[in-house]
Design a protein around this motif. Structure first.
Motif, mmCIF file in Angstrom:
data_model
loop_
_atom_site.group_PDB
_atom_site.id
_atom_site.type_symbol
_atom_site.label_atom_id
_atom_site.label_comp_id
_atom_site.label_asym_id
_atom_site.label_seq_id
_atom_site.Cartn_x
_atom_site.Cartn_y
_atom_site.Cartn_z
ATOM 1 N N ASP A 1 29.296 38.627 31.959
ATOM 2 C CA ASP A 1 30.444 39.518 31.781
ATOM 3 C C ASP A 1 30.604 40.467 32.969
ATOM 4 O OD1 ASP A 1 30.842 38.291 29.400
ATOM 5 O OD2 ASP A 1 30.502 40.055 28.133
ATOM 6 N N ILE A 2 29.475 40.903 33.510
ATOM 7 C CA ILE A 2 29.540 41.824 34.657
ATOM 8 C C ILE A 2 30.160 41.112 35.860
ATOM 9 C CG2 ILE A 2 28.118 43.093 36.331
ATOM 10 C CD1 ILE A 2 26.223 43.756 33.939
ATOM 11 N N LEU A 3 29.768 39.856 36.076
ATOM 12 C CA LEU A 3 30.366 39.085 37.173
ATOM 13 C C LEU A 3 31.872 38.943 36.974
ATOM 14 C CD1 LEU A 3 27.871 36.160 37.916
ATOM 15 C CD2 LEU A 3 27.939 38.473 38.853
ATOM 16 N N ALA A 4 32.259 38.601 35.739
ATOM 17 C CA ALA A 4 33.688 38.411 35.458
ATOM 18 C C ALA A 4 34.460 39.709 35.686
ATOM 19 C CB ALA A 4 33.874 37.915 34.025
ATOM 20 N N ASP A 5 33.874 40.836 35.243
ATOM 21 C CA ASP A 5 34.546 42.129 35.443
ATOM 22 C C ASP A 5 34.690 42.451 36.928
ATOM 23 O OD1 ASP A 5 35.106 42.837 32.827
ATOM 24 O OD2 ASP A 5 33.145 43.780 32.505
ATOM 25 N N ALA A 6 33.631 42.194 37.706
ATOM 26 C CA ALA A 6 33.687 42.489 39.148
ATOM 27 C C ALA A 6 34.803 41.675 39.801
ATOM 28 C CB ALA A 6 32.345 42.185 39.811
ATOM 29 N N LEU A 7 34.911 40.408 39.427
ATOM 30 C CA LEU A 7 35.973 39.566 40.010
ATOM 31 C C LEU A 7 37.352 40.077 39.595
ATOM 32 C CD1 LEU A 7 34.491 35.951 39.679
ATOM 33 C CD2 LEU A 7 34.590 37.422 41.708
ATOM 34 N N GLU A 8 37.459 40.478 38.328
ATOM 35 C CA GLU A 8 38.744 40.979 37.840
ATOM 36 C C GLU A 8 39.179 42.246 38.580
ATOM 37 O OE1 GLU A 8 38.902 40.374 33.470
ATOM 38 O OE2 GLU A 8 40.110 42.213 33.553
ATOM 39 N N LEU A 9 38.208 43.041 39.012
ATOM 40 C CA LEU A 9 38.526 44.275 39.744
ATOM 41 C C LEU A 9 38.668 44.020 41.244
ATOM 42 C CD1 LEU A 9 36.194 46.771 37.828
ATOM 43 C CD2 LEU A 9 38.696 46.666 37.722
ATOM 44 N N GLY A 10 38.711 42.758 41.648
ATOM 45 C CA GLY A 10 38.892 42.435 43.070
ATOM 46 C C GLY A 10 37.605 42.421 43.859
ATOM 47 N N GLY A 11 36.488 42.278 43.170
ATOM 48 C CA GLY A 11 35.190 42.340 43.832
ATOM 49 C C GLY A 11 34.552 40.983 44.062
ATOM 50 N N THR A 12 33.261 41.021 44.361
ATOM 51 C CA THR A 12 32.497 39.808 44.631
ATOM 52 C C THR A 12 31.266 39.762 43.728
ATOM 53 O OG1 THR A 12 31.191 38.595 46.291
ATOM 54 C CG2 THR A 12 31.323 40.972 46.573
ATOM 55 N N VAL B 1 23.436 34.190 47.090
ATOM 56 C CA VAL B 1 23.812 33.285 46.011
ATOM 57 C C VAL B 1 22.588 32.648 45.358
ATOM 58 C CG1 VAL B 1 25.078 31.157 45.468
ATOM 59 C CG2 VAL B 1 26.055 32.821 47.056
ATOM 60 N N GLY B 2 21.714 32.113 46.209
ATOM 61 C CA GLY B 2 20.487 31.490 45.709
ATOM 62 C C GLY B 2 20.798 30.505 44.599
ATOM 63 N N LEU B 3 20.116 30.671 43.474
ATOM 64 C CA LEU B 3 20.374 29.852 42.296
ATOM 65 C C LEU B 3 21.194 30.611 41.268
ATOM 66 C CD1 LEU B 3 16.764 28.404 41.887
ATOM 67 C CD2 LEU B 3 18.794 27.125 42.618
ATOM 68 N N LEU B 4 21.007 31.942 41.228
ATOM 69 C CA LEU B 4 21.594 32.726 40.131
ATOM 70 C C LEU B 4 23.109 32.888 40.229
ATOM 71 C CD1 LEU B 4 19.058 35.667 39.563
ATOM 72 C CD2 LEU B 4 19.343 33.556 38.239
ATOM 73 N N LYS B 5 23.666 32.812 41.439
ATOM 74 C CA LYS B 5 25.089 33.119 41.594
ATOM 75 C C LYS B 5 25.929 31.904 41.983
ATOM 76 C CE LYS B 5 24.650 37.465 40.600
ATOM 77 N NZ LYS B 5 24.686 38.600 41.492
ATOM 78 N N ARG B 6 25.366 30.698 41.799
ATOM 79 C CA ARG B 6 26.136 29.520 42.221
ATOM 80 C C ARG B 6 27.438 29.395 41.438
ATOM 81 N NH1 ARG B 6 21.890 24.799 41.918
ATOM 82 N NH2 ARG B 6 21.534 25.937 39.983
ATOM 83 N N ALA B 7 27.343 29.510 40.119
ATOM 84 C CA ALA B 7 28.554 29.385 39.302
ATOM 85 C C ALA B 7 29.513 30.533 39.609
ATOM 86 C CB ALA B 7 28.183 29.379 37.821
ATOM 87 N N GLY B 8 28.957 31.729 39.747
ATOM 88 C CA GLY B 8 29.791 32.896 40.062
ATOM 89 C C GLY B 8 30.498 32.733 41.393
ATOM 90 N N MET B 9 29.786 32.198 42.375
ATOM 91 C CA MET B 9 30.385 31.978 43.693
ATOM 92 C C MET B 9 31.560 31.015 43.599
ATOM 93 S SD MET B 9 28.816 30.252 47.141
ATOM 94 C CE MET B 9 29.298 28.596 46.661
ATOM 95 N N GLU B 10 31.374 29.930 42.870
ATOM 96 C CA GLU B 10 32.465 28.956 42.742
ATOM 97 C C GLU B 10 33.683 29.575 42.065
ATOM 98 O OE1 GLU B 10 29.895 24.872 42.280
ATOM 99 O OE2 GLU B 10 32.046 24.888 41.879
ATOM 100 N N ARG B 11 33.393 30.410 41.045
ATOM 101 C CA ARG B 11 34.500 31.074 40.368
ATOM 102 C C ARG B 11 35.228 32.001 41.350
ATOM 103 N NH1 ARG B 11 33.035 34.630 35.264
ATOM 104 N NH2 ARG B 11 31.082 33.539 35.663
ATOM 105 N N GLU B 12 34.445 32.705 42.164
ATOM 106 C CA GLU B 12 35.037 33.642 43.113
ATOM 107 C C GLU B 12 35.853 32.924 44.193
ATOM 108 O OE1 GLU B 12 32.329 36.535 44.723
ATOM 109 O OE2 GLU B 12 33.537 36.809 46.535
#
Lengths: 452, 452
Positions: B392-403, B410-421
């Protein structure tokens, strides 16, 4: 046959927008030109060109000095200078979003009204566009302290093809946040790529708060060019960080004096000009001391803003003053700062050896030298001598641990020099990136990594 | 079967160097590990691994927080922490050449002896290596004013394969000059690539003169987290540029107080800590004023260097104080600075919604927030709730124009988040670069652009 609304095919108009300001760089004959008004125009043009395998050569104001915007035979020249909207100035986040055709100085003025500052200041700032500045990673005077164009580009929109999808796809690279590491730094890769990966349609730029302290100038006059180089080394070693530290040699000063009579003393071999923007007197004093210790005949400091600008006048006038004398081939080597005096000595030797008149302007604090090779108009023998001197200067810069281009880019003029600098393995990596990102070799082919 | 001198296969030793400090990132079982002592060791290992198609996972001190150094099944873990020579400190050109295993703080100390400064200061600086800092483009506290690791990397040597030649080829990227635009910026591309393009064997770093002015601290205490976020926005809008501007929330302060009894008042919802390193009182005064105007309960300034450090103690102690309480899942979002207060409010809502204890440390001046998700050891339900909160925190950051990642990578933990971004097109471009530069998918596969 390219078919696009607004296509320009008039030979006289085409000739005018088929080249930049690089002397002696080859210029091809474009099939046509288009003055894009919008991203949709760019996308349509790229799509049509991809279908017909017509190369696309993007350009801004055409103030480049390496032939990067020169037409190639049969290409479409894609002029972006009419896409000049400042889309957004975000005073809360210190950033601006602009179209590529916005002129550097126009952006500076617009953000200044909000108490903000866009620092990159290539000498072409009154005419050159942000798109061109980004494509070449333009430098300037204040990058000594404030960095180059790349340091201000947070993100961009680019019309490209290849892995992004069909040619004509617009992608958004980078971000609006000050930091971010989500994936490889494509923004940084596209800055300085000279339009060889795609066409930039929008740029997000970092801004700084406007300076609150009036700049002052410290001037030092030297009887020897090499002493001036030593003064630069001394300033670096002492940790002095002026906002600019410029050098003019005798030929520059004579040309300025002949034109404008500023009262520059004859017999001065070199002048150093430092701009100081920190509060108090300490930095100006330390710079003047370093100049004197390195052997300056005299060192003076401005007492007010008007005088500070007047003392910098010689620097601004140098290039136009020299251009009055004939075609100027502008070199752009950068050496480690400790080697500035050695490079200056070698340039003097090269001038003597090839009997070429060379005037040197330098962003000396960065080690970035612009030896300007002057030739009488129409003198082919002099031109050949100048080209030989040009090659020798590149070789000397590499020998001293430097680079063949500090800020003007590779374009057409520095392709061989770049390959010599990078070596075959790294050149092969460069070419592989170009093939991956532009498999049709559509965007600005022959430039940067283009085969000679 | 890998055959290399010095190969480590002892399961206990392997287990110790198979992961970084990311909580809950998957860890594979390596085939072996090697502690490289030299470039030749690295080249030999890469060559053998390429022949046998054994993935190579490079690592430094293993202080990463995204799983970037975690072993993949059957890989060779290539530990570079013993390559820790400071090859050169060039006081004339303000640069250092180091092997990748040099610890950040060790470099800082070594250059300080020459009156120089290497600014990047990730919290891991006492342990993390320059190689790891470069691979992740590490940030830290002072990047608000002095930039991130990328801003200090002039060049590097890398053992790679693909277009550069056979796997095991060492190439030299970048330069020793302050400026240079000869070809695409490969150095910048390799910084932050998390070892997915090759193994860094040497790095050339830009240095600054050591600061001559003792830093001071300005502290503001706020009754509301959102007021503290507003204070940050006000500082940015007013053009204030402290060397650091950090935020601690109530949970952080309580954990520090419980452990160290610094005397932090109960009832404080957030604290802002600014570091000032400009001469005079103006900046500290302006910061204190901005804090007060935004609603600070009080704002105080240090009167000497000892007090300045003491006031910053809470910031330094926050992370270890929280780790005492159980596993900490460290988030790393970055939002536009004007949205810090909105992001803080959303984090509070997320904590309440998922019943997760979240402590937030933030490089607030950069908009870079580290919500730390705290879970009791061994509580699987709490862990699932924390993972849902993380998303949810990742989604909120993206919604506010963030990264999704400001500085940890990115490593392993942010792969899905990176693709979404980035979206599918830009992700495809990222993958194409990886395939081009590492066609065997040998270097740190599964990381950054690796398929999920």
């Amino acid at each position: 046959m390219i078919e696009l609304p607004g296509l320009i095919t008039d030979p006289a108009v085409l000739a005018g927008i088929s080249h930049d300001e690089a002397e002696w760089a080859p210029v091809g004959r474009p099939a046509a030109a288009l003055r894009a008004q919008s991203t949709v125009d760019v996308q349509r043009a790229v799509r049509v060109c991809a279908e017909q395998r017509v190369p696309v050569v993007p350009r801004g104001a055409g103030t480049g000095l390496s032939g990067g915007a020169n037409a190639t035979d049969g290409c479409l020249v894609l002029d972006l200078s009419r896409m000049r909207e400042i889309v957004e100035i975000d005073t809360e986040n210190l950033l601006a979003v602009v179209q590529p055709g916005v002129v550097n100085d126009d952006l500076k003025k617009a953000v200044a009204e909000h108490g903000l500052w866009y620092p990159p200041d290539p000498a072409s700032a009154p005419w050159s566009t942000i798109g061109g500045n980004v494509a070449t990673n333009a430098g300037g005077l204040c990058c000594l302290k404030y960095g180059v164009t790349r340091d201000y580009v947070l993100g961009m929109r680019v019309v490209m093809g290849g892995p992004a999808g069909d040619y004509g796809t617009e992608v958004s690279l980078g971000r609006r946040t000050t930091k971010g590491v989500a994936g490889y730094d494509l923004t940084g890769l596209f800055v300085g790529a000279e339009g060889t990966f795609g066409v930039i349609t929008e740029i997000t730029l970092r801004l700084r708060p406007a300076p609150t302290i009036a700049a002052r100038t410290v001037v030092g006059a030297f009887h020897s060019l090499v002493d001036a180089g030593r003064a630069v080394a001394l300033c670096t070693r002492r940790g002095l960080q002026p906002a600019a530290l410029e050098l003019l040699d005798r030929t520059c000063m004579e040309a300025v004096e002949e034109w404008k009579q500023l009262g520059i003393e004859p017999g001065t071999a070199a002048m150093l000009l430092a701009r100081v923007d920190t509060p108090g007197d300490a930095e100006a004093t330390a710079l003047a001391e370093a100049f004197t210790e390195a052997g300056a005949a005299w060192a003076e400091r401005s007492t007010d803003a008007v005088e500070a600008e007047a003392l910098f006048a010689a620097r601004r006038l140098a290039y136009p003053a020299l251009e009055r004398l004939g075609p100027v081939l502008t070199e752009d080597v950068c050496v480690p700062r400790s080697a500035v005096h050695l490079m200056l000595a070698r340039i003097e030797e090269t001038a003597a050896r090839h009997q070429v008149r060379i005037a040197t302007i330098a962003h000396a604090g960065d080690g970035n030298l612009h030896p300007l090779l002057l030739t009488p108009p129409g003198d082919d023998v002099a031109r050949l001598a100048a080209q030989a001197a040009f090659d020798d200067i590149l070789a000397d810069a590499l020998e001293l641990g430097g680079t063949v281009t500090g800020e003007h880019g590779v374009g057409l003029l520095k392709r061989a020099g770049m390959e010599r600098e990078l070596g075959p393995e790294v050149t092969a990596v460069q070419r592989a990136l170009k093939r991956t990102l532009d498999p049709l070799n559509l965007f600005n082919p022959t430039k940067v990594v283009g085969e000679l």
